[in-house]
Design a protein around this motif. Structure first.
Motif, PDB file in Angstrom:
ATOM      1  N   UNK A  28       0.933  15.618   5.090  1.00  0.00           N
ATOM      2  CA  UNK A  28      -0.516  14.855   5.237  1.00  0.00           C
ATOM      3  C   UNK A  28      -1.085  14.387   3.794  1.00  0.00           C
ATOM      4  N   UNK A  29      -0.632  15.116   2.724  1.00  0.00           N
ATOM      5  CA  UNK A  29      -0.939  14.538   1.530  1.00  0.00           C
ATOM      6  C   UNK A  29      -0.261  13.254   1.251  1.00  0.00           C
ATOM      7  N   UNK A  30       1.041  12.961   1.434  1.00  0.00           N
ATOM      8  CA  UNK A  30       1.810  11.834   1.455  1.00  0.00           C
ATOM      9  C   UNK A  30       1.267  10.743   2.454  1.00  0.00           C
ATOM     10  N   UNK A  31       0.681  11.228   3.453  1.00  0.00           N
ATOM     11  CA  UNK A  31       0.071  10.193   4.219  1.00  0.00           C
ATOM     12  C   UNK A  31      -1.214   9.567   3.784  1.00  0.00           C
ATOM     13  N   UNK A  32      -2.040  10.454   3.480  1.00  0.00           N
ATOM     14  CA  UNK A  32      -3.148  10.098   2.719  1.00  0.00           C
ATOM     15  C   UNK A  32      -2.954   9.234   1.519  1.00  0.00           C
ATOM     16  N   UNK A  33      -2.115   9.430   0.574  1.00  0.00           N
ATOM     17  CA  UNK A  33      -1.701   8.584  -0.373  1.00  0.00           C
ATOM     18  C   UNK A  33      -1.078   7.143   0.050  1.00  0.00           C
ATOM     19  N   UNK A  34      -0.221   7.431   1.199  1.00  0.00           N
ATOM     20  CA  UNK A  34       0.074   6.148   1.716  1.00  0.00           C
ATOM     21  C   UNK A  34      -0.960   5.043   2.454  1.00  0.00           C
ATOM     22  N   UNK A  35      -1.975   5.964   3.194  1.00  0.00           N
ATOM     23  CA  UNK A  35      -3.054   5.199   3.753  1.00  0.00           C
ATOM     24  C   UNK A  35      -3.946   4.586   2.775  1.00  0.00           C
ATOM     25  N   UNK A  36      -3.997   5.114   1.652  1.00  0.00           N
ATOM     26  CA  UNK A  36      -5.092   4.734   0.797  1.00  0.00           C
ATOM     27  C   UNK A  36      -4.697   3.880  -0.290  1.00  0.00           C
ATOM     28  N   UNK A  37      -3.433   3.473  -0.373  1.00  0.00           N
ATOM     29  CA  UNK A  37      -2.698   2.835  -1.685  1.00  0.00           C
ATOM     30  C   UNK A  37      -3.607   1.312  -1.733  1.00  0.00           C
ATOM     31  N   UNK A  38      -3.771   0.615  -0.539  1.00  0.00           N
ATOM     32  CA  UNK A  38      -4.194  -0.730  -0.839  1.00  0.00           C
ATOM     33  C   UNK A  38      -5.728  -0.954   0.265  1.00  0.00           C
ATOM     34  N   UNK A  39      -6.487   0.108   0.155  1.00  0.00           N
ATOM     35  CA  UNK A  39      -7.742   0.031   0.789  1.00  0.00           C
ATOM     36  C   UNK A  39      -8.713   0.139  -0.159  1.00  0.00           C
ATOM     37  N   UNK A  40      -9.999  -0.103   0.435  1.00  0.00           N
ATOM     38  CA  UNK A  40     -11.317   0.003  -0.568  1.00  0.00           C
ATOM     39  C   UNK A  40     -11.734   1.618  -0.656  1.00  0.00           C
ATOM     40  N   UNK A  41     -13.006   1.481  -1.645  1.00  0.00           N
ATOM     41  CA  UNK A  41     -13.505   2.780  -1.907  1.00  0.00           C
ATOM     42  C   UNK A  41     -13.822   3.523  -0.751  1.00  0.00           C
ATOM     43  N   UNK A  42     -14.568   2.744   0.516  1.00  0.00           N
ATOM     44  CA  UNK A  42     -15.287   3.478   1.413  1.00  0.00           C
ATOM     45  C   UNK A  42     -14.069   4.125   2.172  1.00  0.00           C
ATOM     46  N   UNK A  43     -12.938   3.772   2.400  1.00  0.00           N
ATOM     47  CA  UNK A  43     -11.741   4.048   3.162  1.00  0.00           C
ATOM     48  C   UNK A  43     -11.357   5.423   2.340  1.00  0.00           C
ATOM     49  N   UNK A  44     -11.261   5.290   0.948  1.00  0.00           N
ATOM     50  CA  UNK A  44     -10.544   6.392   0.282  1.00  0.00           C
ATOM     51  C   UNK A  44     -11.745   7.547   0.365  1.00  0.00           C
ATOM     52  N   UNK A  48     -10.970  11.386   2.253  1.00  0.00           N
ATOM     53  CA  UNK A  48     -11.057  12.409   1.226  1.00  0.00           C
ATOM     54  C   UNK A  48     -11.751  13.578   1.608  1.00  0.00           C
ATOM     55  N   UNK A  49     -12.924  12.935   2.618  1.00  0.00           N
ATOM     56  CA  UNK A  49     -13.622  14.307   3.375  1.00  0.00           C
ATOM     57  C   UNK A  49     -13.443  14.437   4.741  1.00  0.00           C
ATOM     58  N   UNK A  50     -12.357  13.960   5.110  1.00  0.00           N
ATOM     59  CA  UNK A  50     -11.839  14.093   6.718  1.00  0.00           C
ATOM     60  C   UNK A  50     -10.896  15.380   6.936  1.00  0.00           C
ATOM     61  N   UNK A  51     -10.948  15.854   7.908  1.00  0.00           N
ATOM     62  CA  UNK A  51      -9.895  16.822   8.500  1.00  0.00           C
ATOM     63  C   UNK A  51      -8.806  16.172   9.322  1.00  0.00           C
ATOM     64  N   UNK A  52      -7.821  16.878   9.534  1.00  0.00           N
ATOM     65  CA  UNK A  52      -6.730  16.295  10.177  1.00  0.00           C
ATOM     66  C   UNK A  52      -6.028  17.213  11.245  1.00  0.00           C
TER      67      UNK A  52
END
Length: 81
Positions: A28-44, A48-52
């Motif tokens: 999950x940590x790697x997934x979060x890193x991958x998903x937030x690599x090229x997105x804006x501040x809102x998505x990050x 960061x506050x989400x459950x999985x």
């Protein structure tokens, strides 16, 4: 690296602009890193506050291994009554 199906709900869907995608990640940590690599501040912020959920089970250890074909649901905090 396993290919993971990612489903976004509520504010996460809005922030990422899609209801579903695939990503390569081992945890999950790697997934979060991958998903937030090229997105804006809102998505990050939202992620960061989400459950999985991994295959419909709450993910409490974000370093636990993911496997090929797993489905991860991104659930931001919900409000309402």
């Amino acid at each position: 690296m396993p290919q993971i199906r990612v489903r976004f709900f509520a504010a996460a869907r809005e922030a990422f602009g899609t209801k579903e995608c695939t990503a390569a990640a081992a945890t999950i940590d790697g997934l979060v890193e991958s998903l937030t690599k090229d997105v804006g501040a809102e998505a990050r912020t939202v992620i960061s506050r989400s459950s999985f959920l991994v295959n419909a089970i709450a993910a409490t250890d974000h370093r636990a291994p993911l496997h090929e074909g797993d489905t991860v649901d991104v659930l931001p905090p919900f409000a309402g009554g």
